[in-house]
Design an enzyme around this catalytic site. Structure first.
Site, mmCIF file in Angstrom:
data_model
loop_
_atom_site.group_PDB
_atom_site.id
_atom_site.type_symbol
_atom_site.label_atom_id
_atom_site.label_comp_id
_atom_site.label_asym_id
_atom_site.label_seq_id
_atom_site.Cartn_x
_atom_site.Cartn_y
_atom_site.Cartn_z
ATOM 1 C CD GLU A 1 -2.648 22.147 -50.664
ATOM 2 O OE1 GLU A 1 -3.488 21.274 -50.969
ATOM 3 O OE2 GLU A 1 -2.749 22.866 -49.644
ATOM 4 C CB CYS B 1 -6.213 19.824 -50.500
ATOM 5 S SG CYS B 1 -6.967 21.454 -50.638
#
Length: 458
Positions: free
Chosen positions: A230, A264
């Site tokens: 990620e 994020c």
């Protein structure tokens, strides 16, 4: 003399702690111990593994006040927000709840003639490389399902949050998880690459930068080690003409600014329908002007320093480049802005996609806002990005959200919310955001391998 890692506190630039880097031979030995310990751990009944993971979570929960203070010192999040235990426990709890379903056999036939089924077996040793921005929650995303599935775990935490890795290891070991089943190691890049290249791990789970993800893939090249990533994000919000304007402003601006923009799935660009654009910008600017920038140990502080001076420097560079190219900055410098880690939160208009602030990951308390005429233009803008983690759609029309969701290149589609990981849903992305499958029952599929049984009964 062995190399050390220094954790520089963003509060005042002082050294908060230092740790020695593990020598390569000791690191290889640690990985070997993790592999040797895995069969016995996997042989424990599922309910026993679940119980130990949940006990470790509860152990972490005994020190939430300490957690908040330590996070403030390590990466700058204000203590008023209370650390991360709520999300940490929610994610681990949901993964425990989903374990039986996620690991259940897929029985194709169980008749007098055949037993045909697919079982799930643990991958083996899972290497978790965790980031500093949400250091407890991002780590537990993989640690919990990996251990529950019967894998052993080696954790390498970010240099900015070294203490979090130690706290996690303390908690897991305190409740009876064997030391070799869960290990926290301080590793440099070279030793990390050596371990991956030597097939010390069966799964590498990396959360971090695009460059870091490429390094992980290069290290694993030719080993057939599973690498889940990620990476960067440039998550957009889109406010349709039928949106609840006040809710959209409050939530999207919080999504852009919370944690000093270091999320994020933080909102980094916002597209607003022409009919709401001016009102949206006015309300957003008024909201941000009310923030209090300051020492994160102060209960009155609502936005703290960025985690490191170099992160703030990148955000400042993107802002200044955008303004030089014609963007308008709406927030005057706060008195507490020191030109270093303490950065004034900023709203930019008159931005274009030629500007880095609308294309590159900023990872700071900065958001650009553009007007769009309709859904088609919004979709084009949303997809005009190298990244694809989440999109936040603001509308009262569920079908419109579904239709737009089908056309945008992203891992998660939110409607009337943002910046949240629902542990019952898969956390994933596309394009330069990487390829990973976290949380939900699908996390168990990623952390195990299928084994097929075709048994003919005689």
């Amino acid at each position: 003399m062995s190399a050390t890692v220094s954790l520089i506190s963003p509060i005042d630039g002082s050294v908060y702690l230092e740790r020695p880097v593990m020598a390569a031979d000791l690191a290889h030995a640690a990985a070997s111990r993790a592999r040797a310990a895995q069969p016995a751990w996997a042989a424990r009944p599922l309910d026993k593994r679940i119980a130990l993971v949940l006990a470790a979570v509860a152990e972490v929960g005994k020190t939430t006040d300490r957690m908040a203070v330590e996070l403030a010192n390590q990466m700058g999040r204000p203590v008023r927000y209370g650390g991360e235990f709520g999300g940490f426990a929610e994610r681990a709890g949901k993964m425990a709840e989903l374990a039986e379903e996620g690991l259940a056999p897929l029985v194709i036939e169980d008749s007098d003639s055949f037993l045909r089924q697919i079982l799930r077996e643990p991958q083996g040793v899972v290497f978790v490389v965790a980031p500093w921005n949400y250091p407890y929650m991002t780590a537990i995303n993989t640690i919990a399902p990996a251990l529950i599935a019967g894998n052993t775990v080696v954790l390498k935490h970010a240099a900015q949050t070294l203490l979090v890795g130690e706290r996690l290891a303390e908690a897991f070991h305190a409740v009876g998880v064997p030391a070799d089943v869960f290990q926290n190691l301080v590793l440099d890049h070279d030793t990390t690459a050596q371990l991956i290249a030597a097939r010390a791990f069966d799964v590498v789970n990396f959360t971090g930068s695009v460059g870091g993800g490429r390094a992980m893939e290069r290290a694993a090249a030719g080993t057939f080690t599973q690498v889940a990533t990620e990476l960067g994000g440039k998550d957009p919000g889109y406010v349709r003409a039928d949106a609840d304007l006040d809710a959209a402003v409050d939530t999207l601006i919080d999504g852009a600014m919370f944690n000093s923009g270091q999320c994020c799935c933080g909102i980094e660009r916002i597209y607003v329908h022409d009919s709401l654009y001016d009102a949206f910008v006015d309300k957003a600017v008024a909201l941000v002007k009310g923030y209090r920038l300051g020492n994160p140990l102060d209960e009155e502080t609502t936005i703290g320093p960025m985690a490191h001076v170099r992160f703030a420097a990148e955000a400042r560079a993107q802002i200044s480049e955008a303004v030089a190219a014609g963007a308008m900055a709406h927030i005057a410098p706060f008195p507490e802005d020191d030109g270093a880690a303490y950065l004034t939160p900023q709203i930019l208009t008159a931005v274009t996609h030629d500007m880095r602030v609308m294309r590159d990951e900023t990872f700071g308390p900065v958001v650009g806002i553009m007007a769009v005429k309709d859904d088609a233009e919004a979709i084009q803008r949303i997809n005009d990005s190298d990244f694809g983690l989440t999109v936040s759609l603001w509308t009262r029309d569920v079908q419109a959200a579904l239709d737009i969701g089908a056309k945008v290149q992203t891992g998660t589609v939110f409607m009337n919310r943002c910046d949240y990981l629902d542990p019952a849903l898969c956390w994933t992305g596309c394009k330069d955001t990487g390829r990973g499958t976290g949380l939900s029952v699908l996390a168990y599929h990623a952390l195990t391998r299928p084994k097929s049984y075709h048994l003919k009964k005689v």
